[in-house]
Scaffold this active site. Sequence first.
Site, PDB file in Angstrom:
ATOM      1  N   LYS A 197      22.673 -28.699  13.750  1.00  0.00           N
ATOM      2  CA  LYS A 197      22.352 -28.249  12.387  1.00  0.00           C
ATOM      3  C   LYS A 197      22.682 -26.765  12.187  1.00  0.00           C
ATOM      4  CE  LYS A 197      18.761 -31.779  11.738  1.00  0.00           C
ATOM      5  NZ  LYS A 197      17.384 -32.052  11.254  1.00  0.00           N
ATOM      6  N   TYR A 229      20.757 -37.751   3.760  1.00  0.00           N
ATOM      7  CA  TYR A 229      19.293 -37.865   3.907  1.00  0.00           C
ATOM      8  C   TYR A 229      18.652 -38.647   2.751  1.00  0.00           C
ATOM      9  CZ  TYR A 229      18.986 -34.839   8.026  1.00  0.00           C
ATOM     10  OH  TYR A 229      19.068 -34.321   9.296  1.00  0.00           O
ATOM     11  N   GLU A 286      25.684 -43.595  10.130  1.00  0.00           N
ATOM     12  CA  GLU A 286      25.834 -42.134  10.117  1.00  0.00           C
ATOM     13  C   GLU A 286      27.154 -41.699  10.762  1.00  0.00           C
ATOM     14  OE1 GLU A 286      20.985 -41.487  10.179  1.00  0.00           O
ATOM     15  OE2 GLU A 286      22.140 -40.913  11.955  1.00  0.00           O
ATOM     16  N   ASN A 322      15.500 -27.512  12.648  1.00  0.00           N
ATOM     17  CA  ASN A 322      15.130 -27.986  13.987  1.00  0.00           C
ATOM     18  C   ASN A 322      16.334 -28.335  14.873  1.00  0.00           C
ATOM     19  OD1 ASN A 322      15.799 -30.327  12.696  1.00  0.00           O
ATOM     20  ND2 ASN A 322      13.868 -31.390  13.051  1.00  0.00           N
TER      21      ASN A 322
HETATM   22  P1  ATP Z   1      16.527 -36.114  12.128  1.00  0.00           P
HETATM   23  O1  ATP Z   1      16.598 -37.321  11.227  1.00  0.00           O
HETATM   24  O2  ATP Z   1      17.142 -34.868  11.515  1.00  0.00           O
HETATM   25  O3  ATP Z   1      17.018 -36.394  13.510  1.00  0.00           O
HETATM   26  P2  ATP Z   1      13.787 -36.701  12.667  1.00  0.00           P
HETATM   27  O4  ATP Z   1      14.246 -38.125  12.712  1.00  0.00           O
HETATM   28  O5  ATP Z   1      13.087 -36.142  13.858  1.00  0.00           O
HETATM   29  O6  ATP Z   1      14.986 -35.721  12.323  1.00  0.00           O
HETATM   30  P3  ATP Z   1      12.924 -37.184   9.981  1.00  0.00           P
HETATM   31  O7  ATP Z   1      11.546 -37.645   9.662  1.00  0.00           O
HETATM   32  O8  ATP Z   1      14.041 -38.161   9.910  1.00  0.00           O
HETATM   33  O9  ATP Z   1      12.858 -36.471  11.412  1.00  0.00           O
HETATM   34  O10 ATP Z   1      13.217 -35.947   9.026  1.00  0.00           O
HETATM   35  C1  ATP Z   1      14.556 -35.531   8.780  1.00  0.00           C
HETATM   36  C2  ATP Z   1      14.610 -34.025   8.777  1.00  0.00           C
HETATM   37  O11 ATP Z   1      13.888 -33.541   7.663  1.00  0.00           O
HETATM   38  C3  ATP Z   1      13.960 -33.344   9.979  1.00  0.00           C
HETATM   39  O12 ATP Z   1      14.788 -33.254  11.105  1.00  0.00           O
HETATM   40  C4  ATP Z   1      13.662 -31.978   9.418  1.00  0.00           C
HETATM   41  O13 ATP Z   1      14.835 -31.168   9.398  1.00  0.00           O
HETATM   42  C5  ATP Z   1      13.240 -32.310   7.997  1.00  0.00           C
HETATM   43  N1  ATP Z   1      11.795 -32.502   7.892  1.00  0.00           N
HETATM   44  C6  ATP Z   1      11.067 -33.570   8.322  1.00  0.00           C
HETATM   45  N2  ATP Z   1       9.763 -33.422   8.051  1.00  0.00           N
HETATM   46  C7  ATP Z   1       9.651 -32.219   7.420  1.00  0.00           C
HETATM   47  C8  ATP Z   1       8.573 -31.476   6.864  1.00  0.00           C
HETATM   48  N3  ATP Z   1       7.318 -31.946   6.891  1.00  0.00           N
HETATM   49  N4  ATP Z   1       8.849 -30.273   6.304  1.00  0.00           N
HETATM   50  C9  ATP Z   1      10.118 -29.796   6.245  1.00  0.00           C
HETATM   51  N5  ATP Z   1      11.181 -30.444   6.734  1.00  0.00           N
HETATM   52  C10 ATP Z   1      10.966 -31.638   7.320  1.00  0.00           C
END
Ligand code: ATP
Length: 139
Positions: A11, A51, A128, A114
């Site tokens: 990212k 997303y 994806e 993250n």
């Molecule tokens: P990713 O899909 O990016 O691998 P993940 O599967 O761990 O991450 P998801 O729940 O799919 O988490 O959320 C997608 C992304 O949205 C997260 O990686 C983060 O960048 C962002 N995100 C998730 N929860 C929050 C939150 N509470 N506040 C801000 N950003 C968030």
Amino acid sequence: MAGKRTFTMIKPDAVGAGNTGAIIKMIEEAGFRIIAMKKTHLSKERAGQFYEVHKERPFYNDLTSYMSSGAIIPMILEKDNAVEDFRKLIGATNPKEAAEGTIRALFAESIEANAIHGSDSDENAQIEGSFFFSATEQF
Ligand code: ATP
Ligand code: MG
């Protein structure tokens, strides 16, 4: 049978901080083979498409702004049990909860910035990967 491929994307925070090489090294040392990789950039609209599942979440607008704020490095990876093993390698979404030694524990700045994405199912890995790469780009 467990799927053999997953999709990831380094990212903007991690690319901007110069952590690309260190992260790719961890991925290869964990036994993943890189099938496809490039450095590119998402418009806010395309970040929104990627997303789409989070469209109704309160963080969606911030997330798509952040994901279009700088360069990203999407990759398709191959390994036995790829999806699950890769989620273990990256750690929890919130770096404060990510296990020691995981990519997010080492490199993530916050729950939003993250460092890295990892697909959460074989089906999403396929969707994806196709979002970024044509079949002829996958070796
Ligand atoms: P990713 O899909 O990016 O691998 P993940 O599967 O761990 O991450 P998801 O729940 O799919 O988490 O959320 C997608 C992304 O949205 C997260 O990686 C983060 O960048 C962002 N995100 C998730 N929860 C929050 C939150 N509470 N506040 C801000 N950003 C968030
Ligand atoms: Mg996710």
